[in-house]
Design a protein around this motif. Structure first.
Motif, PDB file in Angstrom:
ATOM      1  N   LEU A 202       0.833  -1.198   0.000  1.00  0.00           N
ATOM      2  CA  LEU A 202       0.000   0.000   0.000  1.00  0.00           C
ATOM      3  C   LEU A 202       0.868   1.248   0.000  1.00  0.00           C
ATOM      4  N   ALA A 203       0.427   2.270  -0.711  1.00  0.00           N
ATOM      5  CA  ALA A 203       1.132   3.544  -0.672  1.00  0.00           C
ATOM      6  C   ALA A 203       1.107   4.071   0.758  1.00  0.00           C
ATOM      7  N   ASN A 204       2.274   4.463   1.271  1.00  0.00           N
ATOM      8  CA  ASN A 204       2.411   4.964   2.635  1.00  0.00           C
ATOM      9  C   ASN A 204       2.080   3.906   3.683  1.00  0.00           C
ATOM     10  N   GLY A 205       2.134   2.632   3.283  1.00  0.00           N
ATOM     11  CA  GLY A 205       1.894   1.548   4.226  1.00  0.00           C
ATOM     12  C   GLY A 205       3.128   1.257   5.059  1.00  0.00           C
ATOM     13  N   PHE A 206       3.002   0.284   5.963  1.00  0.00           N
ATOM     14  CA  PHE A 206       4.072  -0.001   6.916  1.00  0.00           C
ATOM     15  C   PHE A 206       4.931  -1.209   6.544  1.00  0.00           C
ATOM     16  N   MET A 207       4.589  -1.893   5.461  1.00  0.00           N
ATOM     17  CA  MET A 207       5.363  -3.068   5.063  1.00  0.00           C
ATOM     18  C   MET A 207       6.796  -2.683   4.721  1.00  0.00           C
ATOM     19  N   ARG A 208       7.736  -3.545   5.104  1.00  0.00           N
ATOM     20  CA  ARG A 208       9.145  -3.291   4.832  1.00  0.00           C
ATOM     21  C   ARG A 208       9.553  -3.748   3.430  1.00  0.00           C
ATOM     22  N   ASP A 209      10.656  -3.186   2.963  1.00  0.00           N
ATOM     23  CA  ASP A 209      11.222  -3.531   1.660  1.00  0.00           C
ATOM     24  C   ASP A 209      11.777  -4.955   1.741  1.00  0.00           C
ATOM     25  N   LYS A 210      11.259  -5.839   0.905  1.00  0.00           N
ATOM     26  CA  LYS A 210      11.646  -7.245   0.968  1.00  0.00           C
ATOM     27  C   LYS A 210      13.010  -7.526   0.354  1.00  0.00           C
ATOM     28  N   THR A 211      13.633  -6.528  -0.237  1.00  0.00           N
ATOM     29  CA  THR A 211      14.968  -6.717  -0.788  1.00  0.00           C
ATOM     30  C   THR A 211      16.058  -6.295   0.202  1.00  0.00           C
ATOM     31  N   LYS A 212      15.652  -5.784   1.359  1.00  0.00           N
ATOM     32  CA  LYS A 212      16.621  -5.295   2.328  1.00  0.00           C
ATOM     33  C   LYS A 212      16.622  -6.164   3.585  1.00  0.00           C
ATOM     34  N   THR A 213      17.672  -5.993   4.388  1.00  0.00           N
ATOM     35  CA  THR A 213      17.729  -6.665   5.678  1.00  0.00           C
ATOM     36  C   THR A 213      17.663  -5.597   6.771  1.00  0.00           C
ATOM     37  N   TYR A 214      17.009  -5.962   7.878  1.00  0.00           N
ATOM     38  CA  TYR A 214      16.796  -5.031   8.984  1.00  0.00           C
ATOM     39  C   TYR A 214      17.459  -5.607  10.229  1.00  0.00           C
ATOM     40  N   VAL A 215      18.242  -4.786  10.899  1.00  0.00           N
ATOM     41  CA  VAL A 215      19.000  -5.251  12.051  1.00  0.00           C
ATOM     42  C   VAL A 215      18.412  -4.624  13.320  1.00  0.00           C
ATOM     43  N   TYR A 216      18.111  -5.467  14.296  1.00  0.00           N
ATOM     44  CA  TYR A 216      17.494  -5.026  15.547  1.00  0.00           C
ATOM     45  C   TYR A 216      18.352  -5.447  16.732  1.00  0.00           C
ATOM     46  N   LYS A 217      18.266  -4.647  17.804  1.00  0.00           N
ATOM     47  CA  LYS A 217      18.933  -4.990  19.046  1.00  0.00           C
ATOM     48  C   LYS A 217      17.871  -5.193  20.117  1.00  0.00           C
ATOM     49  N   TYR A 218      17.946  -6.342  20.802  1.00  0.00           N
ATOM     50  CA  TYR A 218      16.986  -6.659  21.850  1.00  0.00           C
ATOM     51  C   TYR A 218      17.523  -6.201  23.202  1.00  0.00           C
ATOM     52  N   GLU A 219      16.634  -6.169  24.208  1.00  0.00           N
ATOM     53  CA  GLU A 219      16.993  -5.646  25.518  1.00  0.00           C
ATOM     54  C   GLU A 219      18.087  -6.449  26.204  1.00  0.00           C
ATOM     55  N   ASP A 220      18.256  -7.721  25.829  1.00  0.00           N
ATOM     56  CA  ASP A 220      19.322  -8.523  26.441  1.00  0.00           C
ATOM     57  C   ASP A 220      20.651  -8.362  25.721  1.00  0.00           C
ATOM     58  N   GLY A 221      20.706  -7.448  24.756  1.00  0.00           N
ATOM     59  CA  GLY A 221      21.930  -7.188  24.015  1.00  0.00           C
ATOM     60  C   GLY A 221      22.075  -7.979  22.730  1.00  0.00           C
ATOM     61  N   THR A 222      21.180  -8.923  22.500  1.00  0.00           N
ATOM     62  CA  THR A 222      21.235  -9.727  21.283  1.00  0.00           C
ATOM     63  C   THR A 222      20.982  -8.853  20.058  1.00  0.00           C
ATOM     64  N   VAL A 223      21.779  -9.053  19.015  1.00  0.00           N
ATOM     65  CA  VAL A 223      21.593  -8.359  17.747  1.00  0.00           C
ATOM     66  C   VAL A 223      21.112  -9.371  16.715  1.00  0.00           C
ATOM     67  N   SER A 224      20.051  -9.050  16.024  1.00  0.00           N
ATOM     68  CA  SER A 224      19.460  -9.995  15.075  1.00  0.00           C
ATOM     69  C   SER A 224      19.212  -9.333  13.732  1.00  0.00           C
ATOM     70  N   THR A 225      19.527 -10.060  12.669  1.00  0.00           N
ATOM     71  CA  THR A 225      19.258  -9.599  11.312  1.00  0.00           C
ATOM     72  C   THR A 225      17.996 -10.271  10.793  1.00  0.00           C
ATOM     73  N   HIS A 226      17.107  -9.502  10.237  1.00  0.00           N
ATOM     74  CA  HIS A 226      15.854 -10.021   9.712  1.00  0.00           C
ATOM     75  C   HIS A 226      15.841  -9.848   8.198  1.00  0.00           C
ATOM     76  N   SER A 227      15.721 -10.953   7.488  1.00  0.00           N
ATOM     77  CA  SER A 227      15.712 -10.928   6.036  1.00  0.00           C
ATOM     78  C   SER A 227      14.537 -11.746   5.512  1.00  0.00           C
ATOM     79  N   TYR A 228      14.143 -11.452   4.296  1.00  0.00           N
ATOM     80  CA  TYR A 228      12.973 -12.097   3.697  1.00  0.00           C
ATOM     81  C   TYR A 228      13.446 -13.254   2.828  1.00  0.00           C
TER      82      TYR A 228
END
Length: 357
Positions: A202-228
């Motif tokens: 959707l235009a201006n929707g919240f879905m992420r770009d499926k060609t990219k990877t997103y890196v998150y840090k959790y509260e316990d310090g774990t770093v995770s890469t999310h890919s499609y």
């Protein structure tokens, strides 16, 4: 799963001859399905006519669909008996029709016919692709002109959830509209290649770009890469889904329709993150597993993350369980980024976006 718990053909027509993509005189780069058709032509799944055209706007038939799918999966297309009374073994499509029947991809009718020259509708397309590809359905996309009594009801929802097909701006899917060669190519290309799935967002929707990877840090310090990528488990293929690198089978999906945005496991549950239309005060019924109450408490909010500062976030507040201290939290959604941050009631950051690459 940390992410969920924290962030909540081929020749297309009978008698076609092979033609290279560069010879498609009627497929200009400006055509809406140029990229998808070119992609399938390069795979050998779409071929042209003797005059050098590919006729992207011509209505696709059941025989052409069988040929396209057969070529894409490299089935044996040698003409042979198909088992259908209206498909002789001398027909050029008979081998592919027999092959897709054997695979259970395209079935015939109760009267023993295949109806090779009948057009494919958008509803038919959804049913066929539902048989060919696994769909990790987590929500139920609803369209004004698709109801539970229709044969294609669940198939339409599945292809919409899987970003293979999208509806129209008026909230319809048009299940009885005939499908063109270009459209069918687009549906197949999206099922095969994630980059084309971005076109259904959707235009201006919240879905992420499926060609990219997103890196998150959790509260316990774990770093995770999310890919499609394809969601695979032993002997199971559930199609494409997002994968949390901290867990071997940490797959989840996100889907978005004109009724809202949600995220969850392809196997057993979903969590509604936002309902449309929304404004400050909008209450979100996400179910008991996600807290006592969710509500929109801010729009166009500025939120800082390690990746960047966003000024267009939607803030959602979760009250949490009264008997569980600090179970309440706020999370922030950004168009094209999904959830970028989660903050607990005590101010501790639970999850944060730290990079996109």
């Amino acid at each position: 799963m940390k992410w969920v718990t924290a962030l909540s053909g081929t020749v297309l027509a009978l008698g076609l001859l092979a033609a290279p993509a560069s010879a498609a005189s009627d497929l200009p780069k400006s055509h809406g399905f140029y990229d998808e058709m070119t992609y399938l032509m390069e795979l050998g799944a779409v071929s042209g006519y003797p005059d050098g055209t590919v006729q992207p706007d011509k209505i696709v038939t059941r025989a052409e669909a069988a040929i396209m799918i057969g070529k894409l999966f490299q089935f044996d297309g040698t003409p042979r008996a198909s088992g259908f009374s209206d498909v002789t073994k001398g027909m050029k499509a008979s081998g592919y029709i027999a092959a897709v029947r054997e695979q259970g991809y395209i079935n015939g009718y109760d009267d023993g016919t295949f109806r090779p020259y009948a057009p494919i509708t958008r509803g038919d397309m959804a049913i066929i692709l539902g048989m060919v590809y696994s769909s990790p359905e987590i929500g139920l996309n609803t369209f004004k002109d698709v109801n539970p009594n229709m044969r294609a009801y669940y198939a339409v929802s599945a292809v919409a959830d899987s970003n293979i097909a999208a509806g129209y701006s008026d909230g319809t899917f048009k299940p009885y509209a005939k499908t063109t060669r270009g459209q069918f190519s687009a549906f197949l290309a999206r099922a095969e290649e994630p980059k084309f799935q971005n076109d259904t967002h959707l235009a201006n929707g919240f879905m992420r770009d499926k060609t990219k990877t997103y890196v998150y840090k959790y509260e316990d310090g774990t770093v995770s890469t999310h890919s499609y990528k394809r969601y695979t488990m032993p002997r199971i293929d559930l199609g494409f889904a997002w994968h949390d690198s901290t867990e071997e089978y940490g797959f989840y999906n996100e889907t978005e329709s004109r009724s809202g945005y949600e995220i969850g496991s392809p196997l057993n549950f979903t969590m509604l993150d936002l309902v449309y239309p929304y404004k400050v005060g909008t209450v979100i019924d996400a179910g008991e597993d996600y807290g006592d109450k969710l509500s929109v408490t801010g729009v166009n909010v500025t939120v800082e993350t390690a990746y960047k500062t966003f000024t267009n976030a939607v803030e959602v507040t979760v009250e949490g369980y009264s008997e569980i201290p600090n179970s309440g939290h706020k999370f922030y959604l950004v168009p094209g980024m999904g959830q970028v941050k989660l903050v607990h009631d005590d101010g501790e950051v639970g999850v944060e976006l730290i990079n996109v690459k």
